[in-house]
Scaffold this active site. Structure first.
Site, PDB file in Angstrom:
ATOM      1  N   PRO A  23       0.841  -1.199   0.000  1.00  0.00           N
ATOM      2  CA  PRO A  23       0.000   0.000   0.000  1.00  0.00           C
ATOM      3  C   PRO A  23       0.878   1.251   0.000  1.00  0.00           C
ATOM      4  O   PRO A  23       1.813   1.351   0.797  1.00  0.00           O
ATOM      5  CB  PRO A  23      -0.783  -0.116   1.316  1.00  0.00           C
ATOM      6  CG  PRO A  23      -0.649  -1.537   1.741  1.00  0.00           C
ATOM      7  CD  PRO A  23       0.669  -1.997   1.218  1.00  0.00           C
ATOM      8  N   CYS A 110       3.960   2.658   8.891  1.00  0.00           N
ATOM      9  CA  CYS A 110       4.123   3.993   8.312  1.00  0.00           C
ATOM     10  C   CYS A 110       4.993   4.868   9.225  1.00  0.00           C
ATOM     11  O   CYS A 110       4.714   5.005  10.415  1.00  0.00           O
ATOM     12  CB  CYS A 110       2.765   4.647   8.121  1.00  0.00           C
ATOM     13  SG  CYS A 110       2.862   6.272   7.342  1.00  0.00           S
ATOM     14  N   LYS A 150       1.436  -5.235   8.723  1.00  0.00           N
ATOM     15  CA  LYS A 150       2.734  -4.823   8.207  1.00  0.00           C
ATOM     16  C   LYS A 150       3.394  -3.930   9.253  1.00  0.00           C
ATOM     17  O   LYS A 150       2.732  -3.065   9.834  1.00  0.00           O
ATOM     18  CB  LYS A 150       2.591  -4.064   6.888  1.00  0.00           C
ATOM     19  CG  LYS A 150       3.939  -3.726   6.245  1.00  0.00           C
ATOM     20  CD  LYS A 150       3.786  -2.947   4.951  1.00  0.00           C
ATOM     21  CE  LYS A 150       5.170  -2.599   4.406  1.00  0.00           C
ATOM     22  NZ  LYS A 150       5.099  -1.657   3.276  1.00  0.00           N
ATOM     23  N   ASP A 214      13.898  -2.579  -0.279  1.00  0.00           N
ATOM     24  CA  ASP A 214      14.983  -2.644  -1.268  1.00  0.00           C
ATOM     25  C   ASP A 214      14.794  -3.751  -2.288  1.00  0.00           C
ATOM     26  O   ASP A 214      15.759  -4.384  -2.730  1.00  0.00           O
ATOM     27  CB  ASP A 214      16.342  -2.792  -0.578  1.00  0.00           C
ATOM     28  CG  ASP A 214      16.728  -1.576   0.236  1.00  0.00           C
ATOM     29  OD1 ASP A 214      15.997  -0.565   0.161  1.00  0.00           O
ATOM     30  OD2 ASP A 214      17.736  -1.627   0.955  1.00  0.00           O
ATOM     31  N   GLY A 236       7.189  -2.193  -2.903  1.00  0.00           N
ATOM     32  CA  GLY A 236       6.661  -0.839  -2.827  1.00  0.00           C
ATOM     33  C   GLY A 236       7.308   0.066  -3.851  1.00  0.00           C
ATOM     34  O   GLY A 236       6.954   0.078  -5.033  1.00  0.00           O
TER      35      GLY A 236
END
Length: 380
Positions: A23, A110, A150, A214, A236
């Protein structure tokens, strides 16, 4: 380069190959998910933008648009952000009762200040009892829907939380865990610590562990699985301006290295126009769709020989015709540039994590999470 990774199971859903779109606020809306899914041939799992539980419960207009999925999206995955167990529980029950999704992911990763200063995102797992309460409400409210989470390694090197959080998740019935191999203090800087992903996999063998951080190429994804024994990968920033990375990932996990995509600029330009078109159709306004697309321009053109003036011009277009005309002026026969597979998106670190006052005093005390801690808007 291929791997023999077993199929990833998220509750009743088999994810083959074991690849998940992370996301990303303002990025992983329905149009971008459509592009990624088309390139993957429908394989993989594609998660919505972050949805705040308060906004969902209050049926915020923007939020209700963000939780709309296209007919072809199966399973439908929603990521929720929340810091109040009761509100998270209400949001999860709403999703289950109204059949809004098939899978719920909870955001504890986040690192942005507007989230961590409320005690949310990557700040929250430090409060072990609060984390447990949120997970318990979510899992109990979800019914048959699988709940995943997550997270990051911790707040910083002195406040590492991922092993404790992983054990709490298992005890509360979470289906799978994704770990970004950075602390909140690192933001997106430095190098992701894949060894933490391996340690988490050893620590919680009962459920799938997914690795994040990464993954810039399909080879990186396969290597992460090989080196950490994780059950799947979450991608991501590596797919910013490169939705065909999901075609590469499918090819690599299926042992078809020869099918790794190396599009010409002409092919990239066609994808850019399609992306902008889909955004306009989704928003209901061509101009607004093209304006929303502007942030993607630099990512799509990374590494190609496009002058700075033309880049600026393309980044201020406001119609499909204007975008297409600008792209047609480029040398569209340029091959995929060397080095374009490397890092993209945010890469800077940030050594200070903004937290509520007194947040670090006691990892078990939930004080500091007030009624205003819930964000009222979605999308990050």
């Amino acid at each position: 380069m291929s791997t023999t990774a077993t199929p990833l199971r998220i509750g009743p859903h088999a994810v083959t190959p074991p690849v998940v779109l992370a996301p990303m606020a303002g990025i992983t809306n329905a149009p971008f998910r459509t592009l990624c899914r088309e390139f993957s041939g429908g394989k993989g799992l594609f998660v919505s933008e972050m949805i705040t539980t308060r906004a969902l419960v209050e049926r915020n207009e923007k939020t209700m648009q963000l939780v709309h999925f296209d007919a072809g999206e199966k399973p439908r995955s929603i990521q929720l952000y929340g810091v109040d167990p009761a509100t998270v529980g209400k949001a999860v029950r709403m999703i289950a009762e109204e059949d809004l999704a098939d899978h719920i992911d909870l955001n504890f990763g986040c690192p942005v200040p507007k989230v961590t200063r409320k005690g949310g995102g990557s700040a929250l797992p430090y409060k072990r009892n609060l984390l447990r309460a949120i997970l318990r409400e979510a899992v109990s409210g979800a019914g048959d829907l699988p709940v995943t989470m997550k997270m990051r390694i911790g707040i910083d090197d002195d406040h590492v939380t991922y092993l404790d959080a992983g054990r709490i998740a298992v005890e509360e019935g979470v289906t799978a865990i994704a770990l970004h191999g950075r602390t909140a203090a690192q933001h997106y800087g430095g190098t992701a610590d894949w060894s933490a992903i391996a340690r988490l996999k050893e620590h919680v063998p009962e459920i799938p562990v997914l690795g994040n951080g990464d993954i810039w190429s399909a080879e990186d994804a396969v290597r992460m699985v090989r080196e950490t024994a994780c059950d799947g990968v979450v991608v991501g920033r590596g797919c910013l301006g490169r939705p065909w990375l999901f075609a590469d990932l499918v090819a690599a996990f299926e042992g078809r290295e020869a099918d790794i995509a190396r599009p010409t600029l002409r092919e990239v330009a066609d994808v850019m126009v399609r992306h902008a078109t889909l955004l306009g159709e989704w928003i209901g306004d061509e101009s607004r769709g093209v304006i929303d697309f502007r942030k993607h321009v630099a990512w799509y053109l990374k590494g190609f020989a496009v002058g700075s003036e033309m880049r600026k011009r393309l980044a201020i277009t406001s119609s499909l015709a204007e975008l297409r005309a600008g792209l047609d002026e480029l040398d569209l026969d340029q091959p995929w540039p060397a080095g374009a597979d490397g890092p993209r998106g945010r890469t800077s670190g940030n050594n200070r994590v903004v937290l509520p006052d007194g947040w670090l005093k006691d990892p078990y005390d939930c004080a500091g999470v007030g009624e205003d801690a819930e964000l009222d808007t979605s999308g990050g």
